[in-house]
Design a protein around this motif. Structure first.
Motif, PDB file in Angstrom:
ATOM      1  N   VAL A 150     -44.940  24.854  75.878  1.00 23.16           N
ATOM      2  CA  VAL A 150     -44.233  25.357  77.071  1.00 23.16           C
ATOM      3  C   VAL A 150     -44.481  24.419  78.251  1.00 23.16           C
ATOM      4  N   PHE A 151     -45.715  23.976  78.401  1.00 20.81           N
ATOM      5  CA  PHE A 151     -46.037  23.019  79.472  1.00 20.81           C
ATOM      6  C   PHE A 151     -45.139  21.780  79.363  1.00 20.81           C
ATOM      7  N   ALA A 152     -45.028  21.240  78.141  1.00 20.75           N
ATOM      8  CA  ALA A 152     -44.225  20.027  77.947  1.00 20.75           C
ATOM      9  C   ALA A 152     -42.746  20.287  78.258  1.00 20.75           C
ATOM     10  N   LEU A 153     -42.239  21.445  77.815  1.00 24.99           N
ATOM     11  CA  LEU A 153     -40.826  21.773  78.049  1.00 24.99           C
ATOM     12  C   LEU A 153     -40.524  21.925  79.542  1.00 24.99           C
ATOM     13  N   LEU A 154     -41.544  22.251  80.334  1.00 26.70           N
ATOM     14  CA  LEU A 154     -41.308  22.445  81.766  1.00 26.70           C
ATOM     15  C   LEU A 154     -40.874  21.155  82.456  1.00 26.70           C
ATOM     16  N   TRP A 155     -41.265  19.998  81.892  1.00 28.37           N
ATOM     17  CA  TRP A 155     -40.776  18.741  82.465  1.00 28.37           C
ATOM     18  C   TRP A 155     -39.267  18.621  82.261  1.00 28.37           C
ATOM     19  N   GLY A 156     -38.793  19.072  81.086  1.00 23.45           N
ATOM     20  CA  GLY A 156     -37.348  19.067  80.843  1.00 23.45           C
ATOM     21  C   GLY A 156     -36.627  20.026  81.771  1.00 23.45           C
ATOM     22  N   MET A 157     -37.245  21.202  82.013  1.00 24.75           N
ATOM     23  CA  MET A 157     -36.647  22.170  82.937  1.00 24.75           C
ATOM     24  C   MET A 157     -36.577  21.595  84.343  1.00 24.75           C
ATOM     25  N   TYR A 158     -37.636  20.871  84.724  1.00 25.24           N
ATOM     26  CA  TYR A 158     -37.689  20.260  86.061  1.00 25.24           C
ATOM     27  C   TYR A 158     -36.510  19.294  86.245  1.00 25.24           C
ATOM     28  N   VAL A 159     -36.305  18.422  85.262  1.00 22.17           N
ATOM     29  CA  VAL A 159     -35.207  17.442  85.351  1.00 22.17           C
ATOM     30  C   VAL A 159     -33.860  18.154  85.370  1.00 22.17           C
ATOM     31  N   PHE A 160     -33.714  19.202  84.557  1.00 21.38           N
ATOM     32  CA  PHE A 160     -32.442  19.922  84.489  1.00 21.38           C
ATOM     33  C   PHE A 160     -32.128  20.602  85.827  1.00 21.38           C
ATOM     34  N   VAL A 161     -33.109  21.294  86.394  1.00 20.19           N
ATOM     35  CA  VAL A 161     -32.895  21.999  87.669  1.00 20.19           C
ATOM     36  C   VAL A 161     -32.590  21.007  88.787  1.00 20.19           C
ATOM     37  N   ALA A 162     -33.361  19.899  88.835  1.00 25.90           N
ATOM     38  CA  ALA A 162     -33.117  18.891  89.872  1.00 25.90           C
ATOM     39  C   ALA A 162     -31.721  18.293  89.725  1.00 25.90           C
ATOM     40  N   GLY A 163     -31.270  18.110  88.470  1.00 29.25           N
ATOM     41  CA  GLY A 163     -29.937  17.571  88.237  1.00 29.25           C
ATOM     42  C   GLY A 163     -28.832  18.513  88.669  1.00 29.25           C
ATOM     43  N   GLN A 164     -29.110  19.829  88.635  1.00 28.18           N
ATOM     44  CA  GLN A 164     -28.127  20.812  89.072  1.00 28.18           C
ATOM     45  C   GLN A 164     -28.058  20.928  90.592  1.00 28.18           C
ATOM     46  N   ILE A 165     -29.167  20.635  91.251  1.00 25.53           N
ATOM     47  CA  ILE A 165     -29.230  20.801  92.712  1.00 25.53           C
ATOM     48  C   ILE A 165     -28.697  19.574  93.440  1.00 25.53           C
ATOM     49  N   PHE A 166     -29.083  18.403  92.953  1.00 21.53           N
ATOM     50  CA  PHE A 166     -28.767  17.170  93.676  1.00 21.53           C
ATOM     51  C   PHE A 166     -27.683  16.362  92.942  1.00 21.53           C
ATOM     52  N   GLU A 167     -26.948  15.576  93.705  1.00 16.90           N
ATOM     53  CA  GLU A 167     -25.954  14.689  93.118  1.00 16.90           C
ATOM     54  C   GLU A 167     -26.643  13.558  92.373  1.00 16.90           C
ATOM     55  N   GLU A 168     -25.961  13.043  91.365  1.00 18.65           N
ATOM     56  CA  GLU A 168     -26.569  12.031  90.497  1.00 18.65           C
ATOM     57  C   GLU A 168     -26.984  10.786  91.276  1.00 18.65           C
TER      58      GLU A 168
END
Length: 242
Positions: A150-168
């Motif tokens: 779960v800890f490792a997957l949270l890095w993927g969640m971090y990138v996904f959420v940041a990608g949804q909030i900010f423009e590429e």
């Protein structure tokens, strides 16, 4: 039966025969007046029973004290943790001076998956409360594996959420730390909850349990020459999207 007497003036203790009970005399040391108590007025303090509770026919206690069982990090596991940490640091330094290109994301993913369970295990070994009991053996390994993944997957969640909030474009150019507080806060909150669910840790303890993984993986990012966090523009000159 002798009567125990304590002089009220000099506090000298001595014994007198019971034939003097109820009489007044002089202290043999300070010569002050002493009233000898009657035998029935003497206070006798008994020693407490050493063992309480149920006893057998011989008067022996049948109850055994509960001994606290402490769990420690086994030598084999300690060698695995240290060996993996050294190997990961070596790979991070090698990656820093190599042109990994698109392979960087896979190296980061493999490092997080590899370190997650080990750091979850090591963190729990240091932060657990022995007074409340602790997980051991296979149960501990399974919980460490689940929590670490779960800890490792949270890095993927971090990138996904940041990608949804900010423009590429702004994400690739690098953002300020304050702009990344939302994905980082979600990461910290879910990581703390994962520690709480996996090991029954208190929320504050769970926070530090996940923080151990977060700090180690962030340090490895810096060793690889990447930014402090994905999408961040610090330190200068690093690849912000790594």
């Amino acid at each position: 039966m002798p009567i125990r007497v304590t002089c009220p003036k000099c506090h000298t203790r001595f014994k007198v025969g019971d034939q003097h009970a109820g009489k007044t005399g002089a202290c043999p040391k300070c010569k002050g007046p002493i009233e000898i108590p009657k035998a029935e007025d003497e206070v006798v303090i008994h020693a407490p029973e050493l063992e309480a509770g149920a006893k057998n026919a011989k008067g022996e206690s049948v109850l055994k004290p509960i001994k606290r069982k402490e769990t420690k990090v086994g030598m084999n596991m300690l060698v695995v943790i240290i060996g993996t940490t050294v190997l990961t640091i070596a790979i991070a330094l090698l990656a820093r001076f190599s042109d990994l290109g698109e392979m960087t994301i896979w190296v980061l993913t493999a490092g997080a998956v590899l370190l997650g369970p080990l750091l979850a295990y090591a963190g729990y070994s240091f932060l657990k409360d022995d007074e409340l009991g602790s997980y051991e053996g296979t149960d501990l390994y399974i919980r460490s594996l689940a929590c670490g993944l779960v800890f490792a997957l949270l890095w993927g969640m971090y990138v996904f959420v940041a990608g949804q909030i900010f423009e590429e474009d702004s994400y690739k150019e690098g953002l300020e730390m304050v702009q990344l507080l939302i994905p980082l806060g979600l990461m910290l909150g879910i990581g703390t909850f994962a520690s709480f669910v996996s090991f029954d840790l208190e929320p504050i303890t769970g926070f530090f349990h996940f923080a151990l993984f977060l700090v180690v993986t962030v340090l490895l990012r810096l060793l690889m020459g990447l930014s402090l966090l994905p999408g961040m523009d610090w330190p200068a000159g690093t690849w912000a999207t790594g």
